[in-house]
Design a protein around this motif. Structure first.
Motif, short mmCIF file in Angstrom:
data_model
loop_
_atom_site.label_atom_id
_atom_site.label_comp_id
_atom_site.label_asym_id
_atom_site.label_seq_id
_atom_site.Cartn_x
_atom_site.Cartn_y
_atom_site.Cartn_z
N ALA A 42 1.00 -0.91 0.04
CA ALA A 42 -0.11 0.06 0.12
C ALA A 42 0.61 1.28 0.03
O ALA A 42 0.41 2.45 -0.57
CB ALA A 42 -1.01 -0.01 1.28
N VAL A 47 -0.93 4.72 -1.35
CA VAL A 47 -2.20 4.99 -0.63
C VAL A 47 -2.32 4.96 0.89
O VAL A 47 -3.05 5.23 1.51
CB VAL A 47 -3.21 4.16 -0.95
CG1 VAL A 47 -2.94 3.09 -2.18
CG2 VAL A 47 -3.90 3.18 0.06
N SER A 50 -3.93 7.48 3.33
CA SER A 50 -4.66 8.48 2.75
C SER A 50 -5.81 8.77 3.32
O SER A 50 -6.82 9.64 3.05
CB SER A 50 -5.05 7.92 1.44
OG SER A 50 -5.89 6.83 1.37
N GLY A 54 -15.28 6.26 3.56
CA GLY A 54 -15.66 5.43 2.77
C GLY A 54 -17.06 5.44 2.08
O GLY A 54 -17.17 4.76 1.10
N THR A 58 -14.31 8.99 -3.57
CA THR A 58 -12.72 9.43 -3.89
C THR A 58 -12.03 8.52 -4.97
O THR A 58 -12.58 7.48 -5.57
CB THR A 58 -12.12 8.90 -2.38
OG1 THR A 58 -12.20 7.33 -2.17
CG2 THR A 58 -12.68 9.49 -1.21
N ILE A 60 -9.79 6.57 -7.53
CA ILE A 60 -9.40 5.34 -7.47
C ILE A 60 -8.05 5.17 -7.46
O ILE A 60 -7.31 6.10 -8.11
CB ILE A 60 -10.13 4.67 -8.72
CG1 ILE A 60 -10.28 3.09 -8.41
CG2 ILE A 60 -9.66 4.95 -10.07
CD1 ILE A 60 -10.76 2.63 -7.46
N SER A 61 -7.36 4.30 -6.75
CA SER A 61 -5.96 4.04 -6.95
C SER A 61 -5.68 2.37 -6.67
O SER A 61 -6.64 1.80 -6.38
CB SER A 61 -5.35 4.61 -5.79
OG SER A 61 -5.54 4.13 -4.51
N ARG A 64 -6.02 1.18 -3.06
CA ARG A 64 -7.30 1.06 -2.60
C ARG A 64 -7.82 -0.21 -3.12
O ARG A 64 -8.53 -1.15 -2.21
CB ARG A 64 -8.40 2.04 -3.46
CG ARG A 64 -8.55 3.18 -2.61
CD ARG A 64 -9.47 4.25 -3.14
NE ARG A 64 -10.95 3.99 -2.72
CZ ARG A 64 -12.11 4.28 -2.97
NH1 ARG A 64 -12.07 5.18 -4.11
NH2 ARG A 64 -12.93 3.83 -2.62
N ALA A 67 -5.97 -2.74 -0.85
CA ALA A 67 -6.61 -2.75 0.37
C ALA A 67 -7.93 -3.56 0.47
O ALA A 67 -8.21 -4.08 1.57
CB ALA A 67 -6.92 -1.52 0.94
N TRP A 68 -8.64 -3.49 -0.57
CA TRP A 68 -9.88 -4.24 -0.90
C TRP A 68 -9.77 -5.65 -0.65
O TRP A 68 -10.22 -6.57 -0.17
CB TRP A 68 -10.66 -3.96 -2.09
CG TRP A 68 -11.79 -4.54 -2.49
CD1 TRP A 68 -13.11 -4.39 -1.75
CD2 TRP A 68 -11.94 -5.82 -3.09
NE1 TRP A 68 -13.88 -5.44 -2.39
CE2 TRP A 68 -13.38 -6.26 -3.27
CE3 TRP A 68 -11.03 -6.37 -3.99
CZ2 TRP A 68 -13.61 -7.30 -4.06
CZ3 TRP A 68 -11.60 -7.54 -4.78
CH2 TRP A 68 -13.07 -8.03 -4.63
N ASP A 165 -16.31 3.19 -1.09
CA ASP A 165 -15.69 1.77 -0.96
C ASP A 165 -16.82 0.57 -1.52
O ASP A 165 -16.33 -0.08 -1.97
CB ASP A 165 -15.53 1.77 0.65
CG ASP A 165 -14.38 2.44 1.06
OD1 ASP A 165 -13.52 2.83 0.00
OD2 ASP A 165 -13.97 2.58 2.13
N LEU A 168 -16.49 0.63 -5.10
CA LEU A 168 -15.37 -0.06 -5.68
C LEU A 168 -15.55 -1.60 -5.43
O LEU A 168 -15.23 -2.20 -6.47
CB LEU A 168 -14.23 0.51 -4.95
CG LEU A 168 -13.03 -0.25 -5.33
CD1 LEU A 168 -12.65 -0.01 -6.78
CD2 LEU A 168 -11.81 0.52 -4.41
#
Length: 198
Positions: A42, A47, A50, A54, A58, A60-61, A64, A67-68, A165, A168
């Motif tokens: 990360a 990120v 950051s 949620g 925000t 997208i990266s 993220r 992290a998901w 979140d 995504l």
């Protein structure tokens, strides 16, 4: 697990001393190792820290996305080109960001088997039938230099205004599940000879 520990040692070995963990790497549990490597990835993807709510869209990266995956206990990797990928049900999926501001999320899967060039026309017909009947994923083929055919699934979404979140998560599950459904249909059409009794 040995391969994972070796990779973790290499990643942790690059960290500055101020960020080193208190416990020796050998004493860390697999879960602690996974969390440590996820934090490092990360940070490398930009990120870490950051923050953000949620429920607010925000940007997208790939951080993220990583992290998901960590949150949902999926295994993933970052290859030598910096691309984020993983295996789902034996199929390789990659996650890309395209566009001037990296606002287009693409989830691209590859069927775990190759097709002979002689079957190109029938596989193209299967892809066209799939694309005519369904919105996701887009299905297509790539012919490699060696004459082998790779079958690809792709779900792309323009996220110019960001995503929550939950949004995504929905997009990532959509790309993985619909790609898997398409590949399942190929498995039914072309059963693996190794899986069939003689």
């Amino acid at each position: 697990m040995g391969l994972f520990r070796d990779r973790a040692r290499r990643l942790l070995g690059r960290r500055p001393p101020a960020q080193a963990t208190d416990a020796p790497l050998e004493a860390a549990s697999d879960e602690e190792l996974h969390e440590t490597v996820a934090r490092i990835i990360a940070r490398e993807l930009g990120v870490e820290g950051s923050g953000g709510d949620g429920d607010v869209p925000t940007p997208i990266s790939l951080g993220r996305v990583a992290a998901w995956m960590t949150e949902n206990q999926f295994s993933y990797f970052v290859d030598s080109d910096g691309d984020l990928g993983g295996l789902w049900r034996g199929r390789l999926f990659y996650f890309f960001l395209f566009g001037e501001q990296s606002e287009i999320l693409q989830i691209r899967g590859q069927w775990h088997r190759e097709v002979a060039l002689e079957r190109l026309e029938e596989v193209l017909d299967l892809c066209n039938e799939w694309n005519a009947d369904r919105i996701w994923p887009k299905a297509y083929v790539r012919v490699r230099d060696n004459g082998r055919v790779h079958v690809i699934s792709e779900v792309a979404t323009d996220l110019e205004h960001g995503a929550t979140d939950e949004q995504l998560s929905q997009m990532l599950y959509c790309g993985l599940s619909t790609g898997s459904m398409f590949f399942d249909s190929l498995d039914e059409r072309y059963p693996d000879p190794a899986g069939v009794a003689p």
